[in-house]
Design an enzyme around this catalytic site. Structure first.
Site, short mmCIF file in Angstrom:
data_model
loop_
_atom_site.label_atom_id
_atom_site.label_comp_id
_atom_site.label_asym_id
_atom_site.label_seq_id
_atom_site.Cartn_x
_atom_site.Cartn_y
_atom_site.Cartn_z
N GLU A 139 59.39 -44.27 19.70
CA GLU A 139 59.53 -43.90 18.34
C GLU A 139 60.35 -42.35 18.00
OE1 GLU A 139 55.33 -42.86 18.65
OE2 GLU A 139 56.89 -44.13 19.38
N CYS A 147 51.18 -46.08 24.04
CA CYS A 147 50.19 -44.86 24.59
C CYS A 147 48.88 -45.41 24.45
CB CYS A 147 50.67 -43.90 23.87
SG CYS A 147 50.24 -42.25 24.62
N HIS A 171 56.36 -42.92 24.06
CA HIS A 171 56.76 -43.09 22.72
C HIS A 171 58.08 -43.59 22.40
CE1 HIS A 171 52.71 -41.72 21.35
NE2 HIS A 171 52.74 -41.03 22.35
#
Length: 509
Positions: free
Chosen positions: A169, A79, A167
């Site tokens: 994660e 990001c 993202h």
């Protein structure tokens, strides 16, 4: 030397989540602020640049010198990290025409790219950014796109440098973990051998070398962190560890006896100290929450210090500090504003002249539990909900008295036992009862009552940083209300707290 991934934090709310995902892959990683990067050595196998609340276009946006990293070590920008790399090396980043937030479908342009190996040709990812890369620099090559984001993922030709504008994660990126595994295992070459078993083995060896024949004193709370820290230290130095468990008079009903009994089975050398009278006397007339916390913290230190002074030749203070505490204390913006002062024995070394040993300072809470299982600590201790350091003192709103403690202990026992009996305890991260400084009218039999109100609180969370209220069954709540009102003299009203954190906190004080 423990191999590791270095995560450089630009202040993103998701940075800890990146670390957790990497560690779930049995790869050790550390988070450091982007402006406090440690010296690079052979143990660092790769670097991840986190997201950020900043825009790369802000004049005070975080800047970082990557000359020792880019092109030398595998590098992944996430990001903000991806946008920073693109802009810094000659590309353009502009405000998105529509805010890119939420689920998106990623189409792989280069399925053979090492970062994208074994991912589906179209896979769901999570976007969270107001800017987008509109032009990539020379030698940067786009390897995946979404319908709205052309440069969703790129690689620098001839380098192990990647950037992604989503993202991986977060849970909503369905193959995000596979992408991270491609980076840390296949690209960085990490062996994926960082397991609870290897942690215990390495930590015990390190503790033996560090402590030698020195004595260590540790304050036990009955909770997960201090218990696991105690067992690790005991495994390393045996009887040279002495634990002190202080009963402040503000524990749950029968907790002092129960916890002491459970420690006996673990072979720990524990001194139990009853000091409730002192705490209650010093809290008399005090209603301010912060002042109550400070008095409880001060008294705890005095009692602990007095007991520790009776021991001979103690050189170390053991603490159950865990990794989120460490990250918080060295965050990008410095320690967070104090929402409330934490009750911890951290004030002791200055007074007692002891060195600190923190065997869990590299672990997240869920990792502490996994290490505890490896150490064969009972599930009764490992599964315990977190309990505030100041105990029931901050669950009694207003002045703390012996009678209020009695009322709250009775109500709390009914609630916690009820969660266990209904099979709900393990589905809740933390639960408790708050005694409110409110009296209300009720009717019992033919008599009018004017008695206390309590609030039940039950939340789900992973680390306490954020929390959501638990949707407990109505039948359960009805039974709890009925049992508490009928069995606890002094209570005639029960309410359920449905506030999340933020904006509320888990505790009421």
């Amino acid at each position: 030397m423990q191999e590791k991934i270095l995560i450089l934090d630009f202040g993103s709310q998701y940075t800890q989540l990146i670390a957790r995902r990497v560690r779930e892959l049995n790869v050790y990683c550390e988070i450091h602020p982007y402006n406090k990067r440690p010296a690079l050595d052979a143990s660092i196998k790769g670097v991840i640049l986190s997201g950020s609340p900043y825009s790369v276009r802000d004049k005070d946006a975080p800047q970082i010198d990557l000359s020792e990293i880019k092109g030398r070590l595998p590098l992944l920008g996430v990001c903000y990290g991806a946008q920073y790399l693109a802009q810094h090396f000659g590309g353009e980043v502009e405000p998105s025409k529509t805010r890119e937030y939420g689920r998106a479908m990623l189409s792989l342009g280069d399925v053979s790219n090492p970062l994208l190996k074994h991912l589906s040709p179209r896979t769901q990812v999570w976007m969270s950014h107001g800017d987008t890369i509109t032009r990539i620099p020379e030698r940067f090559r786009i390897i995946a796109s979404t319908d709205d984001v052309h440069a969703a993922a790129y690689q620098v030709d001839g380098e192990q440098t990647w950037g992604i504008q989503f993202h991986p994660e977060v849970f909503h990126s369905t193959e995000g973990k596979a992408l991270l595994e491609n980076f840390v295992a296949r690209i960085c070459g990490c062996k994926q051998d960082w397991t609870p078993e290897s942690f215990v083995e390495a930590t015990v060896k390190e503790l033996r070398e560090k402590l030698g024949n020195d004595k260590v004193v540790l304050g036990l709370s009955g909770g997960v962190d201090s218990s696991v820290a105690a067992v690790l230290l005991h495994k390393a130095i045996g009887s040279n560890l002495v634990c002190i468990f202080v009963d402040m008079g503000l524990l749950r009903k029968n907790e002092f006896e129960t916890v002491l009994e459970s420690y006996k089975d673990m072979g720990l050398n524990v001194i139990g100290v009853r000091a409730g009278d002192k705490f209650l006397a010093d809290l008399k007339g005090v209603t301010d929450p912060e002042q109550k916390r400070k008095i409880i913290g001060r008294d705890f230190i005095e009692v602990f210090d007095e007991e520790a002074q009776k021991l001979k030749d103690v050189k170390w203070l053991g603490q159950g500090t865990i990794y989120p505490d460490v990250i918080e204390s060295m965050s990008v913006n410095g320690p967070s504003a104090t929402i409330k002062s934490h009750h911890n024995v951290g004030g002791l070394p200055e007074k007692m002249n002891l060195k600190i040993v923190e065997p869990l300072r590299l672990l997240f809470k869920d990792e502490v539990r996994r290490v505890g299982r490896q150490l064969q600590i009972s599930d009764i201790i490992l599964g315990r909900h977190p309990f505030p350091g100041p105990g029931l003192g901050i669950r009694i709103l207003g002045e703390v008295t012996a009678e209020k403690v009695r009322i709250l202990q009775e109500a709390d026992k009914i609630f916690i036992d009820g969660l266990r009996d209904f099979g709900l305890y393990d589905k809740v991260w933390q639960a408790g009862v708050m005694l409110l400084p409110v009296q209300s009218v009720g009717v019992m039999g033919d008599e009018r009552t004017y008695e206390n109100c309590v609030a039940l609180r039950a939340v789900t969370s992973t680390d306490g940083m954020t929390a959501d209220w638990v949707h407990l069954p109505y039948e359960f709540l009805a039974k709890m209300s009925n049992d508490i009102i009928n069995k606890v003299k002094g209570i005639n009203r029960v309410v359920y707290d449905i506030s999340s954190k933020p904006p509320a906190t888990i505790e009421w004080e």
